[in-house]
Write a protein that holds these residues in place. Structure first.
Motif, PDB file in Angstrom:
ATOM      1  N   UNK A   1     -20.718 -20.547  33.007  1.00 21.51           N
ATOM      2  CA  UNK A   1     -20.608 -20.487  31.557  1.00 21.51           C
ATOM      3  C   UNK A   1     -21.456 -19.312  31.074  1.00 21.51           C
ATOM      4  N   UNK A   2     -20.860 -18.495  30.223  1.00 29.20           N
ATOM      5  CA  UNK A   2     -21.564 -17.312  29.726  1.00 29.20           C
ATOM      6  C   UNK A   2     -22.001 -17.578  28.294  1.00 29.20           C
ATOM      7  N   UNK A   3     -23.292 -17.766  28.100  1.00 25.05           N
ATOM      8  CA  UNK A   3     -23.826 -18.027  26.765  1.00 25.05           C
ATOM      9  C   UNK A   3     -24.294 -16.703  26.169  1.00 25.05           C
ATOM     10  N   UNK A   4     -23.435 -16.147  25.315  1.00 28.44           N
ATOM     11  CA  UNK A   4     -23.733 -14.841  24.728  1.00 28.44           C
ATOM     12  C   UNK A   4     -24.619 -15.047  23.503  1.00 28.44           C
ATOM     13  N   UNK A   5     -25.459 -14.092  23.202  1.00 27.87           N
ATOM     14  CA  UNK A   5     -26.353 -14.153  22.032  1.00 27.87           C
ATOM     15  C   UNK A   5     -27.192 -15.424  22.046  1.00 27.87           C
ATOM     16  N   UNK A   6     -27.802 -15.707  23.168  1.00 24.97           N
ATOM     17  CA  UNK A   6     -28.556 -16.946  23.336  1.00 24.97           C
ATOM     18  C   UNK A   6     -29.708 -17.052  22.330  1.00 24.97           C
ATOM     19  N   UNK A   7     -30.189 -15.908  21.878  1.00 23.72           N
ATOM     20  CA  UNK A   7     -31.308 -15.894  20.931  1.00 23.72           C
ATOM     21  C   UNK A   7     -30.968 -16.522  19.587  1.00 23.72           C
ATOM     22  N   UNK A   8     -29.679 -16.693  19.307  1.00 25.78           N
ATOM     23  CA  UNK A   8     -29.284 -17.248  18.012  1.00 25.78           C
ATOM     24  C   UNK A   8     -29.137 -18.759  18.017  1.00 25.78           C
ATOM     25  N   UNK A   9     -29.352 -19.403  19.157  1.00 27.39           N
ATOM     26  CA  UNK A   9     -29.161 -20.849  19.214  1.00 27.39           C
ATOM     27  C   UNK A   9     -30.339 -21.570  18.559  1.00 27.39           C
TER      28      UNK A   9
ATOM     29  N   UNK B   1     -30.194 -27.480  19.489  1.00 24.54           N
ATOM     30  CA  UNK B   1     -29.216 -27.223  20.547  1.00 24.54           C
ATOM     31  C   UNK B   1     -29.926 -26.730  21.809  1.00 24.54           C
ATOM     32  N   UNK B   2     -30.984 -25.976  21.611  1.00 28.96           N
ATOM     33  CA  UNK B   2     -31.763 -25.517  22.770  1.00 28.96           C
ATOM     34  C   UNK B   2     -32.257 -26.709  23.601  1.00 28.96           C
ATOM     35  N   UNK B   3     -32.695 -27.782  22.896  1.00 27.84           N
ATOM     36  CA  UNK B   3     -33.194 -28.960  23.604  1.00 27.84           C
ATOM     37  C   UNK B   3     -32.083 -29.573  24.451  1.00 27.84           C
TER      38      UNK B   3
ATOM     39  N   UNK C   1     -35.285  -9.830  21.387  1.00 28.17           N
ATOM     40  CA  UNK C   1     -36.493  -9.867  22.195  1.00 28.17           C
ATOM     41  C   UNK C   1     -36.963 -11.325  22.270  1.00 28.17           C
ATOM     42  N   UNK C   2     -36.631 -11.991  23.377  1.00 24.68           N
ATOM     43  CA  UNK C   2     -36.933 -13.417  23.477  1.00 24.68           C
ATOM     44  C   UNK C   2     -38.438 -13.683  23.452  1.00 24.68           C
ATOM     45  N   UNK C   3     -39.213 -12.736  23.970  1.00 25.69           N
ATOM     46  CA  UNK C   3     -40.671 -12.890  23.928  1.00 25.69           C
ATOM     47  C   UNK C   3     -41.135 -13.057  22.476  1.00 25.69           C
ATOM     48  N   UNK C   4     -40.544 -12.235  21.640  1.00 23.41           N
ATOM     49  CA  UNK C   4     -40.936 -12.278  20.239  1.00 23.41           C
ATOM     50  C   UNK C   4     -40.463 -13.591  19.605  1.00 23.41           C
ATOM     51  N   UNK C   5     -39.243 -14.014  19.930  1.00 23.08           N
ATOM     52  CA  UNK C   5     -38.730 -15.273  19.390  1.00 23.08           C
ATOM     53  C   UNK C   5     -39.601 -16.436  19.852  1.00 23.08           C
TER      54      UNK C   5
ATOM     55  N   UNK D   1     -39.233 -19.775  17.629  1.00 22.05           N
ATOM     56  CA  UNK D   1     -37.835 -20.081  17.359  1.00 22.05           C
ATOM     57  C   UNK D   1     -37.042 -20.153  18.669  1.00 22.05           C
ATOM     58  N   UNK D   2     -37.706 -19.846  19.773  1.00 24.03           N
ATOM     59  CA  UNK D   2     -37.044 -20.023  21.065  1.00 24.03           C
ATOM     60  C   UNK D   2     -37.976 -20.775  22.001  1.00 24.03           C
ATOM     61  N   UNK D   3     -37.450 -21.826  22.639  1.00 24.09           N
ATOM     62  CA  UNK D   3     -38.284 -22.687  23.492  1.00 24.09           C
ATOM     63  C   UNK D   3     -38.688 -21.970  24.772  1.00 24.09           C
ATOM     64  N   UNK D   4     -39.975 -22.052  25.043  1.00 23.18           N
ATOM     65  CA  UNK D   4     -40.483 -21.386  26.232  1.00 23.18           C
ATOM     66  C   UNK D   4     -39.911 -22.019  27.510  1.00 23.18           C
ATOM     67  N   UNK D   5     -39.832 -23.377  27.519  1.00 20.60           N
ATOM     68  CA  UNK D   5     -39.340 -24.045  28.732  1.00 20.60           C
ATOM     69  C   UNK D   5     -37.881 -23.675  29.004  1.00 20.60           C
ATOM     70  N   UNK D   6     -37.092 -23.502  27.948  1.00 15.29           N
ATOM     71  CA  UNK D   6     -35.697 -23.079  28.145  1.00 15.29           C
ATOM     72  C   UNK D   6     -35.654 -21.654  28.702  1.00 15.29           C
ATOM     73  N   UNK D   7     -36.508 -20.801  28.128  1.00 12.05           N
ATOM     74  CA  UNK D   7     -36.582 -19.423  28.606  1.00 12.05           C
ATOM     75  C   UNK D   7     -36.834 -19.382  30.113  1.00 12.05           C
ATOM     76  N   UNK D   8     -37.809 -20.146  30.579  1.00 10.93           N
ATOM     77  CA  UNK D   8     -38.127 -20.088  32.004  1.00 10.93           C
ATOM     78  C   UNK D   8     -37.018 -20.664  32.874  1.00 10.93           C
TER      79      UNK D   8
END
Ligand SMILES: Nc1ncnc2c1ncn2[C@@H]1O[C@H](COP(=O)(O)OP(=O)(O)OP(=O)(O)O)[C@@H](O)[C@H]1O
Ligand SMILES: [Mg+2]
Length: 470
Positions: A238-246, A250-252, A285-289, A294-301
């Protein structure tokens, strides 16, 4: 460049010899067709032949025919007596580059020789680019031979067979979707679905119901039960494009799918198990989010098991000619045109442009040029004005408005624009930017301080680690 003259008349040979040597060419001469063919058989590198059609022994036309068979790309210029129109026509039919009637002017010979050599050079260059394109430098339609792109190819090859989730980063138009597809198609999942979700364009509830599906009556408008894309992608990617906008909610849920490999349709209590590989992409820039929460660190990792960072086009300008050739072919075929190449001037314009829209912008530029092109080459006039006259549109307007203007501020603005542009062209390397502006590095440094332009000290280092596997 070496030219072979084939003529039985000594005077003519000597004249041509002298004229061409004066132009800096290396000259060989032969008095008969046999002798000429011997030269060509030997290991002598010859770039062009000037051939008299009236020769003793085997005729000029037969010699021409033999040359064309032995070496089809070697240009031959034929010299004919003024009266012998038939000879000239026959020579052209046999593939001569051009014919020159006797008596001729020296300039005419030089001009024709240069034209033939230029054409030969271009067709060699084209052959080379085509060979490069088809062999080494494309992987699943991704074009590039720069060091940065080679690293990307390696990374794709390594990452594709694994089960790890992948995060693709890069500015808009750098090829994130192309890379995502390449990974899927090079993976053991290739036979199953590749599903694209544009996370940015859907409102949160719709995004969730399209990802996870819903039961009939789960919300107003849910008139039937629907499978989610995670089910559709089972066994595939599955290709999740523009993941920074979720959004965070929904991230959870995404995190849960990744961790537990299970989820529930909206309005259902049954958990469904799936085996899906996630390829996520972002130009944010997910680091900035994450810093903004606004972006979950655990999801990022979880997503960021393997990161592929696509370099912007301006950091790999050596790929531009290859991409141009690729898109020329693509859009020539699509538009049933034969546009073979790009003039040196047009190429220079493209090499100098910063391409903020990256490969997509370049692709659109070539498509437009091919459509507008009436000949077989792209000239600068076919490129948009903002490419050809960058300073005109980027620099502050050089007009004095009705209410007046501070000359000092206007000059500062102009300086700022010029400096920023040259830093951009120089990939942030100040020494190079100073050369472009023909000032001393120390002068540039002072000006930057005065104008409040901050040096990007990591500009070069950042390039060198364009692709990092974490
Ligand atoms: N290296 C490349 N070789 C050939 N074509 C490329 C390359 N990179 C990008 N392209 C082409 O450029 C266009 C844009 O690429 P793509 O849609 O993958 O970019 P993106 O990074 O997803 O952009 P965005 O962030 O705006 O969605 C596509 O038509 C793609 O085929
Ligand atoms: Mg995209």
């Amino acid at each position: 460049m070496r030219i072979l003259i084939v003529d039985d008349e000594e005077v003519l040979r000597d004249v041509l010899d002298a004229v061409l040597r004066r132009e800096g060419f290396d000259v060989l001469s032969a008095t008969t067709g046999e002798e000429a063919l011997n030269y060509l058989d030997s290991s002598e590198e010859i770039d062009l032949v000037i051939l008299d059609v009236m020769l003793p022994g085997i005729s000029g036309i037969d010699t021409l025919r033999a040359i064309r068979i032995a070496n089809p790309t070697l240009p031959v210029i034929v010299i004919t007596a003024f009266s012998s129109i038939d000879g000239a026509i026959e020579a052209m039919k046999q593939g001569a580059f051009h014919y020159i009637p006797k008596p001729f002017k020296n300039e005419e010979v030089i001009l024709t020789v240069n034209k033939a050599l230029e054409q030969r050079r271009l067709s060699h260059e084209n052959e080379r680019l085509k060979a490069e394109l088809s062999e080494k430098f494309s992987y699943a339609n991704i074009i590039g031979k720069s060091e940065a792109m080679r690293k990307i190819f390696d990374l794709i090859r390594q990452a594709a067979p694994s089960r790890s989730n992948i995060l693709i980063q890069g500015e808009s138009g750098t090829g994130k979707e192309l890379v995502a597809k390449a990974i899927h198609h090079a993976s053991p999942r290739a036979r199953n679905a590749f599903v694209t979700v544009n996370s940015g364009s859907l409102p949160p509830e719709l995004l969730e119901s399209s990802l996870f599906g819903h039961m009939k009556g789960a919300f107003t408008g849910a008139i039937a039960t629907k499978r989610g894309l995670f089910e559709v992608a089972d066994g595939g990617s599955i290709f999740l494009d523009e993941i920074g906008n979720i959004n965070l909610e929904t991230q959870a849920k995404l995190l849960r799918v990744i961790q537990e490999k299970e989820f529930m349709r909206l309005g259902s209590v049954d958990t469904l198990k799936v085996d899906v590989r996630i390829i996520a992409a972002t130009n944010a820039d997910l680091q900035k989010l994450m810093a903004d929460r606004t972006f979950r660190e655990d999801l990022f990792y979880r997503l960021n098991v393997i990161t592929i960072t696509l370099p912007p086009l301006r950091r790999r300008r050596e790929d531009i000619p290859l991409l141009v050739q690729h898109f020329l072919q693509k859009y020539s075929e699509e538009n049933r045109r034969i546009v073979r190449d790009v003039t040196a001037d047009a190429m220079r314009v493209m090499m100098d442009h910063p391409w903020p829209g990256n490969v997509r912008e370049l692709e659109n530029t070539i498509e437009r040029a091919v459509v507008l092109c009436t000949g077989d080459r792209i000239t600068p006039e076919l490129l948009p004005d903002y490419l050809r006259y960058p300073t005109r549109t980027d620099s502050p307007a050089m007009v004095v408005p009705q209410e007046g203007i501070s000359l000092k501020d206007a000059v500062s603005n102009y300086e700022r624009t010029m400096i920023l542009q040259s830093l951009e062209l120089a990939n942030g390397v100040q020494k190079r930017a100073a050369e472009l502006l023909q000032v001393k590095p120390s002068t540039l440094n002072e000006m930057m301080k005065r104008l409040g332009i901050h040096a990007k000290s990591n500009a070069v280092a950042e390039d060198e680690v364009a692709a990092v596997e974490s």
